[in-house]
Design an enzyme around this catalytic site. Structure first.
Site, PDB file in Angstrom:
ATOM      1  N   ASP A  75      90.832  58.813  30.923  1.00 10.13           N
ATOM      2  CA  ASP A  75      90.712  58.586  29.479  1.00 10.13           C
ATOM      3  C   ASP A  75      91.922  58.623  28.778  1.00 10.13           C
ATOM      4  O   ASP A  75      92.804  58.239  29.143  1.00 10.13           O
ATOM      5  CB  ASP A  75      89.542  59.530  29.010  1.00 10.13           C
ATOM      6  CG  ASP A  75      88.627  58.950  27.902  1.00 10.13           C
ATOM      7  OD1 ASP A  75      88.964  58.971  26.739  1.00 10.13           O
ATOM      8  OD2 ASP A  75      87.441  58.793  28.160  1.00 10.13           O
ATOM      9  N   HIS A 108      89.121  60.832  22.131  1.00 13.14           N
ATOM     10  CA  HIS A 108      88.126  60.276  23.206  1.00 13.14           C
ATOM     11  C   HIS A 108      87.895  61.263  24.204  1.00 13.14           C
ATOM     12  O   HIS A 108      86.634  61.614  24.432  1.00 13.14           O
ATOM     13  CB  HIS A 108      88.199  58.805  23.463  1.00 13.14           C
ATOM     14  CG  HIS A 108      86.609  58.178  24.088  1.00 13.14           C
ATOM     15  ND1 HIS A 108      86.722  58.426  25.486  1.00 13.14           N
ATOM     16  CD2 HIS A 108      85.777  57.681  23.328  1.00 13.14           C
ATOM     17  CE1 HIS A 108      85.697  57.788  25.586  1.00 13.14           C
ATOM     18  NE2 HIS A 108      84.877  57.461  24.583  1.00 13.14           N
ATOM     19  N   SER A 260      79.601  56.428  25.964  1.00 15.96           N
ATOM     20  CA  SER A 260      80.750  57.319  26.190  1.00 15.96           C
ATOM     21  C   SER A 260      80.401  58.636  26.562  1.00 15.96           C
ATOM     22  O   SER A 260      80.649  59.407  27.286  1.00 15.96           O
ATOM     23  CB  SER A 260      81.813  57.312  25.285  1.00 15.96           C
ATOM     24  OG  SER A 260      82.724  56.212  25.573  1.00 15.96           O
TER      25      SER A 260
END
Length: 847
Positions: A75, A108, A260
């Site tokens: 990520d 994220h 996600s």
């Protein structure tokens, strides 16, 4: 063609903002308190409502951690100093800048990490699904959340090579590639589980989630339905809650949503399950999560929610099944599966049949590849939505290709060796390839498909590598031309090219994946215009999707059939040939005539009527007596059984139109014995004989469908008529009511002992019968019980086969025969033609 960089994107979703970008947080309404396991003391756990949805607390009663495996998060990195994560972090890597640590500069990756493994019971923040584990941060994306496909593949390989057992991929792209396919295969070969988000566009499942061995996770709302923005399709495995409360940069916490946040939930539950079953392989853990998911809506797999909602408690407490699809021994017990995933199951022995069904999203080819013991082969029988039947034997590792039509297909799988006594596990990998469109071969300009000179809409596909579709549009009169091409999947990034022969070319590529492209030419002059539809260069592989090309050619058209305003001026049409016309005046009428040489099932089609207009159709016989009239419509399809002779068709409209042409076509299929589909068929004489005696009948559209499989109900009714059964027996089956069309015949056949139900008290009236069942029913109708001694009559049965005695006696009596190679194929589904032919022979020999 314009070149574009293929970008890997994060899979956060923001309401009212462009999809797949990162953000600082969303303010939610009132927070619902939830009850966390008694041993937990994390103060913000009340905000984690998703834990209750997946029953995480109940799972924690059994297991809370897995500190023996490593979970890699590929990520934007992870906040390496977050107090709720630091105890669960192990060294990772920064693939963007090798001189730096994998510190998150976006947020994220930190969000994902908190869902997986925020430290539990530490009197701080929130509780991860895993209270304790090993998280490996791999930074493969830039600070803005974007990144190249090569870095993503490198990140996965790094995780595999450095001991990760699970890799979380909350990112995606619409492009299939050889690089990513090989990377995914590499992970599977090294027994590493890849878990990926499906995406948030409300479109097709993104890659890498779409690869067959990746666990693809979609998003579910609090109402237990798939979120409308969650990508769906034939590759989805299961869903998890869309909304979470999780860790954020700077040691903080925030609400996040999207697939996600769903994918790391599944990864964490997989780790909990692995702690309970460390002996399992990655593919078995994947199957266990499918096995223990909660069905949402329809039973079994579906394209919206896969196998259902992730259930942490069931995943850690239920024993893994070698075959989660049982019972599926009959067609009416067939289990739904994806047409583009790998699954595992087993044959309990050589006599165990496994029934499945899948829904093809388009016409095309379904590919089945089996992985099982090298000395075994699988007999595959396939029936698609049209009733077309295929029988083939599959060799391990060698794909079997089945032609399918859009809609539901059934497959029956069974070991080729029926005599085996051992259980045989197998892997089945399914794949789908879109059909070759009707305009092929048109991959070069000189092969361009010539279109009619009129406004129209057509559908095409990219069925092969580097496919490009060329069309030639002849402009016969000056006017204007507008062209638009659109896609039904984000896996296409269309490019539109238009060029008049010998003049300047226009290339249009303004929109991204899934967007439409258009061009307006306000003034066009006579000549040939070439139109090319392609994908961007990077999207070179075949795509399961369709594009629609719309051409609006605005010019006053001429009717090529005029004058035909009177019956004596009627245009003579050839059957099966398209004719074009228009209604240019209020009182304009277009007459056509056609001739039938014999009684036929006749279909008349009137299409391409311009919007705003409706047309009327009247059919007359040779004496101009009305046969039928239709109400006004944009499209007319009329079918009628007509005798030999000449017929007239009159067309008119509610208003004139002269900017586009309608299409008119007459098709006719000669009838034989009242059926349109038996002429020349090998069973024609038998069908005619039984039909004349009213023992068998066809369908409402004058078809008999000789090659369609025959069901238990149909076979029973036919035998009832043939042997004039009258005495009924009281019957009570769980799936048969007195309102069923064949109830009385089944009751009579049961009274004669010709047929009975199954041990579970069902009858399965719509279940196809095998050739052995067909033979057995015939034998019982004649009170034949079978010879216990004698030579085995066919090469594919032996003395242990349950029906060998009946086959002996029926063969000896001349009632049945086999195939040229000496086999009988007893387990192959019987067709209507085979049943009628055998019955005709039996009745003929008895008379």
């Amino acid at each position: 063609m314009l070149l574009k960089q293929v970008i890997v994107k994060l899979l956060h979703c923001i309401i009212g903002v462009a999809l797949f970008t990162s953000f600082s947080g969303i303010i939610h309404g009132e927070e619902q308190a939830v009850t966390i396991a008694a041993s937990g003391d994390d103060p913000l756990a009340v905000k984690q409502s998703y834990l209750k949805q997946i029953h995480a607390e109940e799972a924690w009663d059994t297991v809370k951690e897995n500190n023996t495996i490593t979970i890699a998060i590929v990520d934007t990195g992870v906040d390496l100093k977050h107090p709720d994560l630091v105890s669960n972090l192990v060294p990772g890597v920064n693939l963007i800048n090798s001189k730096r640590t994998p510190q998150d500069d976006n947020g994220h990756g930190t969000n994902v990490a908190g869902v997986v493994a925020a430290a539990g019971n530490n009197d701080m923040g929130i509780t991860g699904i895993l209270w304790k584990t090993q998280i490996m941060p791999i930074k493969a994306l830039e600070a803005d959340g974007s990144g190249g496909e090569a870095k993503l593949a490198e990140g996965i390989r790094y995780a595999v090579d450095h001991g990760a057992k699970i890799v979380v991929l909350s990112l995606g792209l619409n492009k299939y590639s050889t690089l990513m396919s090989e990377t995914v295969k590499y992970a599977e070969e090294h027994d590493v589980l890849l878990v990926a988000a499906t995406g948030n566009e409300g479109n097709s499942v993104k890659y890498p989630a779409a690869y067959s061995t990746v666990l693809a996770v979609g998003g579910m709302t609090a109402d237990r339905v798939a979120d409308a923005r969650s990508n769906k399709g034939m590759e989805i495995d299961l869903v998890a809650p869309w909304d979470v409360f999780t860790t954020a940069l700077g040691g903080s916490y925030e609400y996040k949503d999207g697939t996600s946040m769903a994918a790391p939930q599944a990864a964490a539950v997989a780790a909990l399950a692995w702690s309970r079953h460390p002996e399992l392989k990655a593919y078995q853990i994947r199957q266990l999560l499918r096995q223990t998911a909660d069905n949402l809506g329809s039973s079994g797999w579906n394209a919206s929610t896969g196998y259902g909602l992730l259930r942490a408690d069931r995943a850690v407490n239920e024993a893994p099944l070698l075959d989660m699809y049982e019972p599926n021994n009959r067609k009416d017990q067939a289990k739904s599966i994806s047409i583009s995933k790998m699954l595992t199951a087993s044959f309990s022995d050589g006599s165990d049949p496994d029934w499945y069904y899948f829904d093809a999203p388009y016409d095309g080819t379904a590919q089945l590849t089996f992985d099982l013991a090298a000395d075994q082969q699988v007999a595959v029988q396939h029936t698609d939505v049209t009733g077309a039947f295929t029988s083939v034997t599959a060799i391990p590792g060698t794909p079997v290709n089945l032609k399918v039509n859009k809609g539901r297909s059934y497959v029956l799988l069974q070991l080729a060796n029926r005599n085996g006594k051992q259980e045989v596990p197998y892997k089945l990998t399914t794949a789908f390839q879109i059909y070759r469109d009707q305009f092929e071969d048109n991959d070069r300009q000189f092969k361009a498909y010539v279109l009619p000179s009129k406004s129209q809409s057509l559908t095409g596909t990219f069925h092969q590598n580097e496919d490009q579709d060329w069309f030639e549009f002849p402009v016969e009169q000056s006017g204007s031309l507008s062209i638009e091409v659109s896609a039904d999947t984000a896996r296409m990034d269309l490019v539109l090219f238009v060029q008049k022969q010998g003049e300047k070319a226009y290339t249009v590529d303004e929109n991204e994946d899934g967007g439409s492209e258009s061009l307006v030419l306000p003034q066009v002059f006579p000549g040939n215009y070439y139109i090319r539809i392609t994908n961007v260069k990077d999207y070179a592989f075949p795509i399961a999707g369709e594009y629609t090309l719309k051409i609006n050619y605005d010019v006053k058209q001429m009717d090529p059939n005029e004058p035909n305003n009177r019956s004596y001026q009627a245009t003579t049409v050839s059957l099966g040939t398209a004719y074009y016309g228009l209604i240019d005046k209020v009182d304009d009428m277009d007459w056509f005539q056609f001739k039938l040489d014999e009684e036929s099932m006749t279909e008349i089609e009137l299409t391409d009527v311009p919007d705003g207009s409706t047309m009327f159709l009247a059919l007359f016989d040779g004496a101009l007596k009305p046969v039928y009239n239709t109400d006004g419509a944009l499209e007319i399809r009329a079918a009628q059984r007509l005798s030999a002779g000449t017929y007239y068709v009159k067309l008119n409209a509610n208003q004139p139109f002269d900017r586009s042409l309608y299409q008119f076509i007459v098709n006719a299929k000669p009838l034989t014995g009242g059926f349109s589909d038996i002429r020349g068929h090998w069973a024609q004489d038998a069908i005619l004989s039984m039909s004349a005696k009213q023992i068998v009948n066809g369908y409402d559209n004058y078809t008999f469908r000789p090659d369609q499989t025959i069901t238990r109900a149909e076979a029973t009714a036919i035998l009832g008529r043939a042997f004039q059964l009258t005495q009924s027996k009281a019957i009570a089956y769980t799936d048969l009511t007195t309102k069923h069309w064949a109830y009385d015949w089944i009751a009579r056949a049961a009274g004669r002992g010709i047929i009975d139900g199954y041990p579970d008290r069902s009858f399965a009236p719509d279940q196809p019968i095998s050739r052995m069942e067909m033979t057995s029913m015939m034998a019982r109708s004649m009170n034949i019980t079978g010879n216990q001694r004698g030579a085995v009559p066919f090469t594919d049965v032996d003395d242990q086969y349950w029906g060998v005695g009946i086959l002996r006696q029926m063969k000896a009596g001349g009632w049945i025969g086999g195939y040229a190679n000496g086999s009988f194929r007893p387990d192959q589904q019987a067709t209507r033609a085979e049943f009628i032919t055998m019955l005709t022979q039996i009745l003929g020999n008895r008379s």
